[in-house]
Write a protein that holds these residues in place. Structure first.
Motif, PDB file in Angstrom:
ATOM      1  N   THR A 112       5.344  -8.436 -10.113  1.00 55.32           N
ATOM      2  CA  THR A 112       5.178  -9.679  -9.348  1.00 55.32           C
ATOM      3  C   THR A 112       5.360  -8.995  -7.871  1.00 55.32           C
ATOM      4  OG1 THR A 112       6.709 -10.536 -10.763  1.00 55.32           O
ATOM      5  CG2 THR A 112       6.048 -11.525  -8.580  1.00 55.32           C
ATOM      6  N   ALA A 113       5.313  -8.602  -7.212  1.00 54.98           N
ATOM      7  CA  ALA A 113       5.200  -8.188  -5.948  1.00 54.98           C
ATOM      8  C   ALA A 113       4.084  -7.725  -5.699  1.00 54.98           C
ATOM      9  CB  ALA A 113       5.872  -7.016  -4.750  1.00 54.98           C
ATOM     10  N   ILE A 114       3.064  -7.160  -6.720  1.00 50.45           N
ATOM     11  CA  ILE A 114       2.206  -6.607  -6.100  1.00 50.45           C
ATOM     12  C   ILE A 114       1.029  -7.752  -6.516  1.00 50.45           C
ATOM     13  CG2 ILE A 114      -0.015  -4.590  -7.003  1.00 50.45           C
ATOM     14  CD1 ILE A 114       2.283  -2.953  -7.368  1.00 50.45           C
ATOM     15  N   LEU A 115       1.299  -8.371  -7.390  1.00 49.10           N
ATOM     16  CA  LEU A 115       0.527  -9.123  -7.948  1.00 49.10           C
ATOM     17  C   LEU A 115       0.174 -10.803  -6.737  1.00 49.10           C
ATOM     18  CD1 LEU A 115       0.902  -9.407 -11.816  1.00 49.10           C
ATOM     19  CD2 LEU A 115      -0.926  -9.260 -10.807  1.00 49.10           C
ATOM     20  N   ALA A 116       1.706 -10.456  -6.240  1.00 49.89           N
ATOM     21  CA  ALA A 116       1.563 -12.088  -5.229  1.00 49.89           C
ATOM     22  C   ALA A 116       0.821 -11.705  -3.936  1.00 49.89           C
ATOM     23  CB  ALA A 116       3.034 -11.693  -5.010  1.00 49.89           C
ATOM     24  N   THR A 117       0.428  -9.776  -3.565  1.00 54.59           N
ATOM     25  CA  THR A 117       0.042  -9.416  -2.393  1.00 54.59           C
ATOM     26  C   THR A 117      -1.119  -8.613  -2.653  1.00 54.59           C
ATOM     27  OG1 THR A 117       1.500  -7.512  -1.752  1.00 54.59           O
ATOM     28  CG2 THR A 117       2.404 -10.009  -2.134  1.00 54.59           C
ATOM     29  N   VAL A 118      -1.510  -8.152  -3.503  1.00 55.18           N
ATOM     30  CA  VAL A 118      -2.224  -7.533  -3.692  1.00 55.18           C
ATOM     31  C   VAL A 118      -3.731  -8.444  -4.052  1.00 55.18           C
ATOM     32  CG1 VAL A 118      -3.701  -5.084  -4.582  1.00 55.18           C
ATOM     33  CG2 VAL A 118      -1.024  -5.646  -3.594  1.00 55.18           C
ATOM     34  N   ARG A 119      -4.267  -7.586  -3.181  1.00 53.99           N
ATOM     35  CA  ARG A 119      -6.346  -8.389  -3.997  1.00 53.99           C
ATOM     36  C   ARG A 119      -7.328  -7.542  -4.226  1.00 53.99           C
ATOM     37  NH1 ARG A 119      -3.277 -11.746  -0.614  1.00 53.99           N
ATOM     38  NH2 ARG A 119      -3.204 -14.517  -1.142  1.00 53.99           N
ATOM     39  N   PRO A 120      -8.721  -7.894  -5.102  1.00 56.63           N
ATOM     40  CA  PRO A 120      -9.098  -6.516  -5.422  1.00 56.63           C
ATOM     41  C   PRO A 120      -9.981  -5.859  -4.029  1.00 56.63           C
ATOM     42  CG  PRO A 120     -10.190  -8.579  -6.591  1.00 56.63           C
ATOM     43  CD  PRO A 120      -8.578  -8.963  -5.414  1.00 56.63           C
ATOM     44  N   GLY A 121     -10.150  -4.792  -3.691  1.00 58.23           N
ATOM     45  CA  GLY A 121     -10.141  -4.003  -2.948  1.00 58.23           C
ATOM     46  C   GLY A 121      -9.092  -3.783  -1.640  1.00 58.23           C
ATOM     47  N   ASP A 122      -8.956  -4.563  -1.288  1.00 59.21           N
ATOM     48  CA  ASP A 122      -6.871  -3.353  -1.015  1.00 59.21           C
ATOM     49  C   ASP A 122      -6.723  -2.577  -1.630  1.00 59.21           C
ATOM     50  OD1 ASP A 122      -7.170  -6.251   0.314  1.00 59.21           O
ATOM     51  OD2 ASP A 122      -5.077  -7.315  -0.607  1.00 59.21           O
ATOM     52  N   GLY A 143      -6.712  -3.892  -7.355  1.00 54.48           N
ATOM     53  CA  GLY A 143      -6.482  -3.036  -6.000  1.00 54.48           C
ATOM     54  C   GLY A 143      -6.559  -1.611  -6.236  1.00 54.48           C
ATOM     55  N   THR A 144      -6.718  -0.673  -4.953  1.00 52.52           N
ATOM     56  CA  THR A 144      -7.149   0.473  -4.815  1.00 52.52           C
ATOM     57  C   THR A 144      -6.031   1.519  -5.156  1.00 52.52           C
ATOM     58  OG1 THR A 144      -9.857   0.294  -4.280  1.00 52.52           O
ATOM     59  CG2 THR A 144      -8.655   2.042  -3.764  1.00 52.52           C
ATOM     60  N   VAL A 145      -5.673   2.485  -6.158  1.00 52.26           N
ATOM     61  CA  VAL A 145      -4.641   3.132  -5.807  1.00 52.26           C
ATOM     62  C   VAL A 145      -4.658   4.428  -4.594  1.00 52.26           C
ATOM     63  CG1 VAL A 145      -2.900   5.250  -6.973  1.00 52.26           C
ATOM     64  CG2 VAL A 145      -3.813   2.537  -7.849  1.00 52.26           C
ATOM     65  N   VAL A 146      -4.395   5.024  -3.328  1.00 55.90           N
ATOM     66  CA  VAL A 146      -4.522   6.171  -1.988  1.00 55.90           C
ATOM     67  C   VAL A 146      -3.081   6.800  -3.058  1.00 55.90           C
ATOM     68  CG1 VAL A 146      -4.561   5.877   0.196  1.00 55.90           C
ATOM     69  CG2 VAL A 146      -5.810   4.795  -1.187  1.00 55.90           C
ATOM     70  N   ARG A 147      -3.451   8.091  -3.584  1.00 54.25           N
ATOM     71  CA  ARG A 147      -2.619   8.588  -3.225  1.00 54.25           C
ATOM     72  C   ARG A 147      -2.319   9.443  -2.229  1.00 54.25           C
ATOM     73  NH1 ARG A 147      -1.817   8.460  -9.458  1.00 54.25           N
ATOM     74  NH2 ARG A 147      -4.011   7.600 -10.416  1.00 54.25           N
ATOM     75  N   SER A 167      -5.758   2.481   6.438  1.00 49.39           N
ATOM     76  CA  SER A 167      -6.909   1.973   6.775  1.00 49.39           C
ATOM     77  C   SER A 167      -6.572   0.761   6.490  1.00 49.39           C
ATOM     78  CB  SER A 167      -7.884   2.364   5.666  1.00 49.39           C
ATOM     79  OG  SER A 167      -7.873   1.629   4.504  1.00 49.39           O
ATOM     80  N   PRO A 168      -8.060   0.061   7.491  1.00 49.94           N
ATOM     81  CA  PRO A 168      -8.206  -1.096   7.593  1.00 49.94           C
ATOM     82  C   PRO A 168      -7.416  -2.217   5.777  1.00 49.94           C
ATOM     83  CG  PRO A 168      -9.560  -0.904   8.960  1.00 49.94           C
ATOM     84  CD  PRO A 168      -9.020   0.764   8.083  1.00 49.94           C
ATOM     85  N   ARG A 169      -8.074  -1.466   4.979  1.00 49.80           N
ATOM     86  CA  ARG A 169      -8.062  -2.371   4.002  1.00 49.80           C
ATOM     87  C   ARG A 169      -6.524  -2.041   3.441  1.00 49.80           C
ATOM     88  NH1 ARG A 169     -12.437   0.976   3.875  1.00 49.80           N
ATOM     89  NH2 ARG A 169     -11.511   2.963   2.896  1.00 49.80           N
ATOM     90  N   THR A 170      -5.464  -1.366   3.622  1.00 51.47           N
ATOM     91  CA  THR A 170      -4.355  -1.062   3.095  1.00 51.47           C
ATOM     92  C   THR A 170      -3.596  -2.350   3.663  1.00 51.47           C
ATOM     93  OG1 THR A 170      -3.787   1.713   4.203  1.00 51.47           O
ATOM     94  CG2 THR A 170      -2.259   0.458   3.484  1.00 51.47           C
ATOM     95  N   ARG A 171      -3.429  -2.889   2.512  1.00 54.63           N
ATOM     96  CA  ARG A 171      -2.361  -4.188   1.891  1.00 54.63           C
ATOM     97  C   ARG A 171      -1.175  -3.565   1.964  1.00 54.63           C
ATOM     98  NH1 ARG A 171      -3.141  -9.159   2.977  1.00 54.63           N
ATOM     99  NH2 ARG A 171      -5.330  -8.630   2.292  1.00 54.63           N
ATOM    100  N   ALA A 172       0.066  -2.693   1.003  1.00 57.11           N
ATOM    101  CA  ALA A 172       1.235  -2.184   1.262  1.00 57.11           C
ATOM    102  C   ALA A 172       1.191  -0.759   0.702  1.00 57.11           C
ATOM    103  CB  ALA A 172       1.560  -2.830   0.112  1.00 57.11           C
ATOM    104  N   ILE A 173       2.449  -0.411   0.748  1.00 60.70           N
ATOM    105  CA  ILE A 173       3.012   1.436   0.761  1.00 60.70           C
ATOM    106  C   ILE A 173       3.697   0.557  -0.181  1.00 60.70           C
ATOM    107  CG2 ILE A 173       3.967   1.262   2.682  1.00 60.70           C
ATOM    108  CD1 ILE A 173       3.234   4.471   2.580  1.00 60.70           C
ATOM    109  N   ILE A 174       4.213   1.538  -1.378  1.00 61.30           N
ATOM    110  CA  ILE A 174       5.394   2.047  -2.700  1.00 61.30           C
ATOM    111  C   ILE A 174       6.144   2.515  -2.236  1.00 61.30           C
ATOM    112  CG2 ILE A 174       6.335   1.819  -4.623  1.00 61.30           C
ATOM    113  CD1 ILE A 174       3.959   0.733  -5.388  1.00 61.30           C
ATOM    114  N   VAL A 175       7.709   2.716  -1.794  1.00 65.23           N
ATOM    115  CA  VAL A 175       8.399   3.944  -0.792  1.00 65.23           C
ATOM    116  C   VAL A 175       9.532   4.071  -2.359  1.00 65.23           C
ATOM    117  CG1 VAL A 175      10.277   4.680   0.588  1.00 65.23           C
ATOM    118  CG2 VAL A 175       7.567   3.940   1.169  1.00 65.23           C
ATOM    119  N   ASN A 176       9.666   4.758  -2.935  1.00 67.10           N
ATOM    120  CA  ASN A 176      11.390   5.129  -3.289  1.00 67.10           C
ATOM    121  C   ASN A 176      12.124   6.128  -2.921  1.00 67.10           C
ATOM    122  OD1 ASN A 176      11.688   6.586  -6.727  1.00 67.10           O
ATOM    123  ND2 ASN A 176      12.938   5.133  -6.175  1.00 67.10           N
TER     124      ASN A 176
END
Length: 391
Positions: A112-122, A143-147, A167-176
């Motif tokens: 849900t957090a991802i669907l709420a914030t990430v758009r195509p190209g992010d 979205g585009t996954v950056v590993r 990058s300017p296209r980075t919308r989020a980072i997931i930390v665990n």
């Protein structure tokens, strides 16, 4: 009606949104363990019961008539209890009305957090090895996954590599943290480094903290809630299923600043709308006593120590286990097989199921490490150890 003239029934072809996704490694190994009568230390769930007082609290809620829809964000008493808990443990005050939402488990919360914030190209940065839902969630949002790999061997965050991935296209980072699958934790210095790295950006943080109460050896969990620069941009995800040994209940929570939570709830209300009512009331009552979650580190540390001591004389090399309920081992001295093939062999021939770490990497990176889950009864662990000492 002339049946002969009717066209044959046809199921339309549907182009897959997730072409790389098949059956998860957890389902595969659990099915194989069942088939071969193996001790299942693969999938991460307890094989012991929760506190009977928690079941009683849910039963009482049902009997009291709490069986219809609750408010969309969650039962107020539960949201208030969660806000009090976060403030007591981490020193940050969240508004229970606008900044806490009850979810159908942590997996739904992350999606849900991802669907709420990430758009195509992010772009969304994931740190590998990572839990297997992250990448499909990002792809479903377009979205585009950056590993970015964690440091092999230690699984420490490489902030140079993370910084280079921004990058300017980075919308989020997931930390665990505590981390599944490596059983490592992020220190306060790690969190401060992440805070400094993200400070000049508008990058959001999704902080997966489902193992927050499984941190060992007297160390404190460093929640994103403790760091103002992180908390201001973070969705912090927690799990009652993990904390109270009720993974099948699928109840979790998200804490986030009100503007972020408003967007989260827009998706949440059309995703699941709301979550199991009597469980929420039962959990709210149970949370009035902090002892069960405050005692959890010692409870799981005892299981970790039992398992580690049992393997100390084996040829499996123990990696550090500083958090979560997992133990990773290096298999190099035991076998020349790949991680995945070793886990298949271990299940069939030795009778213990494990999970290959390569399953948590997009490219199947194999570093001769497999993961065991020690969230089991002592009798289960002792039987597994008896078999593993044959290696």
């Amino acid at each position: 009606m002339n049946q002969a003239a009717s066209p044959s029934p046809r199921t339309p072809a549907v182009p897959t949104k997730l072409p790389q996704v098949g059956t998860t490694i957890f389902s595969v190994m659990s099915a194989l363990a069942l088939e071969h009568g193996a001790v299942n230390l693969g999938q991460g769930f307890p094989d012991f019961a929760c506190d009977p007082a928690l079941v009683d609290a849910v039963t009482q809620a049902m009997q009291a008539g709490h069986n219809q829809y609750p408010p969309m964000p969650g039962v107020p008493a539960l949201r208030q209890a969660v806000a009090r808990k976060i403030e007591a443990l981490h020193g940050r005050a969240y508004d229970a009305n606008s900044e806490i939402t009850v979810t159908a488990g942590a997996t739904q919360a992350i999606l849900t957090a991802i669907l709420a914030t990430v758009r195509p190209g992010d772009e969304v940065i994931v740190l590998e090895p990572c839990y297997d839902s992250y990448v499909p969630n990002i792809e479903l949002a377009g979205g585009t996954v950056v590993r970015v790999p964690l440091t092999p061997g230690t699984f420490r965050p490489d902030f140079g590599a993370i910084g280079a991935a921004l990058s300017p296209r980075t919308r989020a980072i997931i930390v665990n943290s505590p981390h599944n699958p490596s059983a490592t934790i992020w220190s306060d210095q790690d969190m401060l480094a992440l805070q400094e790295l993200l400070a000049p950006t508008d990058v959001l943080l999704i902080s997966d903290e489902v193992y927050e109460h499984m941190v060992f050896d007297g160390v404190e969990h460093q929640s994103a809630a403790r760091f103002p620069g992180l908390a201001a941009r973070a969705f912090i995800v927690s799990s009652f299923g993990k904390t109270f040994h009720v993974t099948g209940w699928k109840v979790g929570t998200v804490a986030a600043p009100a503007p972020l939570m408003a967007e989260f709830r827009k998706v949440h209300q059309f995703n699941v709308f709301t979550v199991n009512t009597p469980m929420q009331h039962g959990l709210a009552a149970y949370l009035q006593d902090p002892a069960p979650y405050l005692q959890l580190p010692a409870f799981y540390q005892a299981k970790r120590d039992l398992f580690r001591q049992g393997l100390a004389g084996s040829r499996l090399k123990l990696l550090p286990s500083t958090g979560s309920y997992f133990q990773c081992v290096d298999i190099s001295a035991v076998s020349d097989l790949s991680e995945a093939d070793f886990c298949l062999w271990l299940t069939r021939e030795i009778g213990v199921a494990a999970i290959p770490l390569s399953a948590f990497y997009g490219n199947g990176f194999d570093q001769r490490v497999v993961r065991f889950c020690f969230a089991k009864q002592d009798a289960t662990l002792n039987e597994a150890l008896l078999r593993l000492r044959r290696l």
